[in-house]
Design a protein around this motif. Sequence first.
Motif, mmCIF file in Angstrom:
data_model
loop_
_atom_site.group_PDB
_atom_site.id
_atom_site.type_symbol
_atom_site.label_atom_id
_atom_site.label_comp_id
_atom_site.label_asym_id
_atom_site.label_seq_id
_atom_site.Cartn_x
_atom_site.Cartn_y
_atom_site.Cartn_z
ATOM 1 N N ARG A 95 -7.661 -57.766 5.157
ATOM 2 C CA ARG A 95 -6.461 -58.582 5.429
ATOM 3 C C ARG A 95 -5.810 -59.033 4.133
ATOM 4 N N THR A 96 -6.627 -59.414 3.164
ATOM 5 C CA THR A 96 -6.098 -59.886 1.884
ATOM 6 C C THR A 96 -5.318 -58.789 1.176
ATOM 7 N N LEU A 97 -5.863 -57.588 1.146
ATOM 8 C CA LEU A 97 -5.198 -56.484 0.452
ATOM 9 C C LEU A 97 -3.951 -56.022 1.196
ATOM 10 N N ILE A 98 -4.009 -56.032 2.518
ATOM 11 C CA ILE A 98 -2.842 -55.603 3.304
ATOM 12 C C ILE A 98 -1.681 -56.561 3.117
ATOM 13 N N ALA A 107 -4.891 -57.302 -7.127
ATOM 14 C CA ALA A 107 -5.968 -57.502 -8.093
ATOM 15 C C ALA A 107 -6.584 -58.892 -7.956
ATOM 16 N N ALA A 108 -5.754 -59.905 -7.814
ATOM 17 C CA ALA A 108 -6.262 -61.278 -7.700
ATOM 18 C C ALA A 108 -7.030 -61.480 -6.402
ATOM 19 N N GLY A 109 -6.486 -60.967 -5.292
ATOM 20 C CA GLY A 109 -7.154 -61.106 -4.002
ATOM 21 C C GLY A 109 -8.473 -60.361 -3.949
ATOM 22 N N PHE A 124 -13.302 -54.428 -12.206
ATOM 23 C CA PHE A 124 -12.390 -53.644 -13.041
ATOM 24 C C PHE A 124 -11.742 -52.589 -12.171
ATOM 25 N N VAL A 125 -10.417 -52.521 -12.221
ATOM 26 C CA VAL A 125 -9.664 -51.496 -11.493
ATOM 27 C C VAL A 125 -8.883 -50.684 -12.517
ATOM 28 N N GLY A 126 -9.165 -49.391 -12.561
ATOM 29 C CA GLY A 126 -8.444 -48.525 -13.476
ATOM 30 C C GLY A 126 -7.690 -47.449 -12.718
ATOM 31 N N ILE A 137 -0.222 -56.282 -15.779
ATOM 32 C CA ILE A 137 -0.855 -56.760 -14.548
ATOM 33 C C ILE A 137 -2.336 -56.992 -14.805
ATOM 34 N N GLU A 138 -2.732 -58.235 -14.796
ATOM 35 C CA GLU A 138 -4.126 -58.565 -15.059
ATOM 36 C C GLU A 138 -5.025 -58.033 -13.936
ATOM 37 N N GLY A 139 -6.050 -57.329 -14.322
ATOM 38 C CA GLY A 139 -6.998 -56.809 -13.337
ATOM 39 C C GLY A 139 -6.797 -55.343 -12.984
#
Length: 234
Positions: A95-98, A107-109, A124-126, A137-139
């Motif tokens: 739900r958070t990502l959607i 990234a924050a969620g 870490f998201v690459g 964009i942090e994250g």
Amino acid sequence: MAELTAPREDAPVPKLSEREVVAYLKAHADFLSRHPDLLETIELRHKAGSAVSLIEKQVDMLRAKNQRLEDRMQRLVEAARDNERRTQSVQRLARTLIRAPSLAAVAAGLAKCLREDFGIEEVFVGVMAGQFKRHDIEGIHPLDPDGRLVRTFENFFRTRLIECGPLPEDRARLLFPKAASPVQSAAIVPLEKEKSLGMLALGSADPLRFQPRQGKLFLELTADLVAAAIRARL
């Protein structure tokens, strides 16, 4: 084997081997129920020398078996509760990502849900630089095919297989330079395995949090959710 009968007083007492006695008792499971007095007279000797009646021994065995069954049931109940909590947490993550309005919110969620619901401290998201070039964009980080990070994880990008286990210090600093505590173990998961969108790395200060033989279903599901959220906002 024939039914045992009392011998005549003038007849010699037959000698039975232990094997024959065991075979008879197995063939006549109700023998002791027809002769309940034997349950209290038959003794089982312990190594220490003490003796208990057969019925006491049976009670002890039944108690031990019951305890094993109760322990197993408790483990099953705990596993069911854990799976229920995990399912609820995955639903919250989805739900958070959607609902995230931007990549920054994704990234924050993601970091918030993984930290609060799964106890995962570092994320870490690459994303491959050919599809994502922003650095603001942090994250979420662009991955240069010729850069140090991609070269360091060359085997991962070649096989696109999930890697779990201890994380060497140099790799931990490369993925999580701002980690509050040294990352001891990690899970490295491909994003869109067939299209090679990028990578998702989850780090923990607990050296046993991620292990090579652990289940991969949660990691695959999380990576699918993250990849879908990112792809929709590129």
